[in-house]
Design a protein around this motif. Structure first.
Motif, short mmCIF file in Angstrom:
data_model
loop_
_atom_site.label_atom_id
_atom_site.label_comp_id
_atom_site.label_asym_id
_atom_site.label_seq_id
_atom_site.Cartn_x
_atom_site.Cartn_y
_atom_site.Cartn_z
N PRO A 77 32.01 32.78 42.39
CA PRO A 77 32.88 31.60 42.29
C PRO A 77 34.03 31.59 43.28
O PRO A 77 34.47 30.52 43.71
CB PRO A 77 33.39 31.68 40.84
N ILE A 78 34.55 32.75 43.66
CA ILE A 78 35.70 32.81 44.56
C ILE A 78 35.31 32.31 45.95
O ILE A 78 35.96 31.43 46.52
CB ILE A 78 36.25 34.25 44.62
N SER A 130 37.02 31.11 37.96
CA SER A 130 36.95 29.70 38.36
C SER A 130 37.47 28.85 37.22
O SER A 130 37.74 29.34 36.12
CB SER A 130 35.51 29.29 38.70
N LEU A 131 37.60 27.55 37.49
CA LEU A 131 37.99 26.60 36.45
C LEU A 131 36.71 25.97 35.92
O LEU A 131 36.22 24.97 36.44
CB LEU A 131 38.94 25.54 37.02
N THR A 154 45.56 27.85 36.42
CA THR A 154 45.20 27.24 37.70
C THR A 154 46.07 27.78 38.82
O THR A 154 47.25 28.10 38.61
CB THR A 154 45.34 25.71 37.61
N GLU A 184 42.08 23.90 44.75
CA GLU A 184 42.58 24.76 43.68
C GLU A 184 41.43 25.45 42.97
O GLU A 184 40.27 25.03 43.06
CB GLU A 184 43.43 23.97 42.68
N THR A 185 41.77 26.52 42.30
CA THR A 185 40.82 27.26 41.49
C THR A 185 41.61 27.90 40.35
O THR A 185 42.69 27.42 40.02
CB THR A 185 40.04 28.30 42.31
N ILE A 194 44.62 27.10 46.31
CA ILE A 194 44.01 27.95 47.33
C ILE A 194 44.76 27.71 48.64
O ILE A 194 44.87 26.57 49.11
CB ILE A 194 42.51 27.62 47.51
N ASP A 196 37.58 23.53 48.22
CA ASP A 196 38.38 23.24 47.03
C ASP A 196 39.87 23.51 47.31
O ASP A 196 40.21 24.50 47.98
CB ASP A 196 37.94 24.10 45.84
N ARG A 211 33.24 24.23 36.66
CA ARG A 211 32.97 24.36 38.09
C ARG A 211 32.80 25.84 38.45
O ARG A 211 33.57 26.68 38.04
CB ARG A 211 34.11 23.74 38.89
N TRP A 212 31.78 26.09 39.22
CA TRP A 212 31.47 27.42 39.75
C TRP A 212 31.16 28.45 38.67
O TRP A 212 31.77 29.50 38.61
CB TRP A 212 32.57 27.92 40.68
N ALA A 268 34.24 28.51 46.07
CA ALA A 268 35.36 27.56 46.00
C ALA A 268 35.98 27.35 47.38
O ALA A 268 36.27 26.21 47.79
CB ALA A 268 36.42 28.07 45.02
#
Length: 309
Positions: free
Chosen positions: A120-121, A110-111, A153, A131-132, A156, A129, A114-115, A124
C-alpha cells in the motif's frame, strides 16, 4: 485491565508496533516468519521483529503456517486476549482469528478500503495520492476487509520516497495501535466501522519487472514511480545507451516534440529525457556496480552527454 497479547510481524515496519505493544510487558509471545537466507553468504537471518523480541526477552515462535493442528494448539495454549498482526506475511485462517478473546487486530498502512493488499505504501505514491495513513482493523478472513477501529491520516510529501513514507507510517501505526490498546485496557473497546464497498483498490505485490521505466509514459507517472520504488525495487532505465538505476527524478512540463527516450539536455541540474508527455529530469542515479551519485558527477564520466548544458 491487563492484557495477554500475542504479536505477529516480520519486517522493519512492524518493529515500532511491537515496541508499542510491549510497553506494559503484556506481550507473552511473538510470531514471525522462519529465518530466511540473506546476504552474499545466504546465511539464515532472523527477521527484524525476531531480533527485537529476543532483545526484550519475549518468546518467539516461527511456524511455516497454521495448517497443522499443533500450531493452532500452541497459540491457544498462550491464552491470548488479543493478537496484533503487522506485516506478518501469512494469511490467517478463521480458526486462528477466533482464538484470542478480542480477536486479531491488524495495523495496515493505508486508508482502507483504498490499497488493500501487500504494497500500500508504494502504490499510494505511484498513483499520485496526496494523502494516506494507517488503519487499525479488526481482522476477518478476507484480505484487509475487516471493520476499521481507528485511523490516522497524513499527507504524502511531494518528494517523499517509498522508504521515507514507510518509516513515517511505521511510527504512525505504532501510535494508532497504542491508542487502541489504551482504550481496550480501559474497557472502552474502539467502535468498529464497516469499510464501504465503494473505493476499494488493491496494492499488488511489487515486482522487480515493474521497475523498468517506459519512456512512452508521462513524465509525471515516471517521477512518481521513481519515488515509490526507492529503496526497492529501484526504478531502472536506459539513459543514452546505459542501463542505470534512478534514485531521484522530477517531472518537467516540457513540450519537446522529441521521440520518447531522447536525451534533451544534460547539465549540472540533471539529465532531461523526453517522455510520452513532458520530460523526466534525472537528478540522482547509479551505474552498475557503483553507488548513487548526482547527475553532475555522472556526467563527469560521460563527457559525451553534455547536451545543452
Amino acid at each position: 485491565m491487563s492484557l495477554r497479547i500475542v504479536f505477529a510481524g516480520t519486517p522493519d515496519f512492524a518493529v515500532p508496533s511491537l515496541r508499542a505493544a510491549a510497553r506494559h510487558n503484556e506481550v507473552v509471545a511473538v510470531y514471525t516468519q522462519p529465518d530466511r537466507p540473506a546476504g552474499r553468504g545466504r546465511e539464515l537471518t532472523p527477521s527484524p521483529v525476531k531480533r527485537e523480541a529476543l532483545l526484550r526477552g519475549i518468546p518467539v515462535l516461527q511456524p511455516e503456517n497454521f495448517k497443522a493442528a499443533i500450531s493452532r494448539q500452541a497459540l491457544r495454549a498462550l491464552q491470548p486476549d488479543l493478537m496484533i498482526v503487522v506485516a506478518y506475511g501469512l494469511i490467517l485462517p478463521q480458526s486462528v482469528l477466533d482464538i484470542p478473546t478480542h480477536g486479531c487486530w491488524n495495523v495496515h498502512a493505508s486508508l482502507l478500503p483504498r490499497w488493500r493488499g501487500a504494497a500500500p505504501i508504494q502504490r499510494a505514491i505511484e498513483a499520485g495520492d496526496r494523502e494516506t495513513g494507517v488503519c487499525l482493523m479488526q481482522m476477518e478472513k478476507g484480505l484487509d476487509t475487516g471493520p476499521v477501529l481507528l485511523a490516522q491520516t497524513t499527507e504524502i510529501g511531494e518528494t517523499e520516497t517509498g522508504g521515507q513514507l514507510h518509516d513515517r507510517l511505521a511510527e504512525i501505526g505504532a501510535s494508532v495501535l497504542s491508542d487502541g490498546l489504551g482504550l481496550l485496557r480501559a474497557e472502552l473497546r474502539p467502535q468498529p466501522w464497516v469499510q464501504p464497498e465503494e473505493g476499494v483498490t488493491y496494492a499488488h505485490k511489487l515486482d522487480k519487472a515493474e521497475a523498468r521505466l517506459d519512456w512512452n509514459q508521462p513524465a509525471v507517472a515516471l517521477a512518481a514511480k521513481v519515488r515509490a520504488f526507492n529503496p526497492w525495487p529501484m526504478a531502472e532505465a536506459v539513459v543514452a545507451g546505459e542501463r542505470v538505476r534512478l534514485h531521484g527524478a522530477i517531472a518537467l512540463p516540457l513540450a519537446h516534440g522529441a521521440a520518447p527516450g531522447t536525451l534533451l539536455q544534460a547539465g549540472r541540474e540533471g539529465i532531461d529525457i523526453a517522455c510520452g508527455e513532458g520530460a523526466l529530469r534525472i537528478r540522482v542515479l547509479q551505474r552498475d556496480g557503483g553507488k548513487a551519485i548526482t547527475a553532475a558527477d555522472y556526467l563527469n564520466g560521460r563527457r559525451d552527454l553534455a547536451v545543452g548544458a
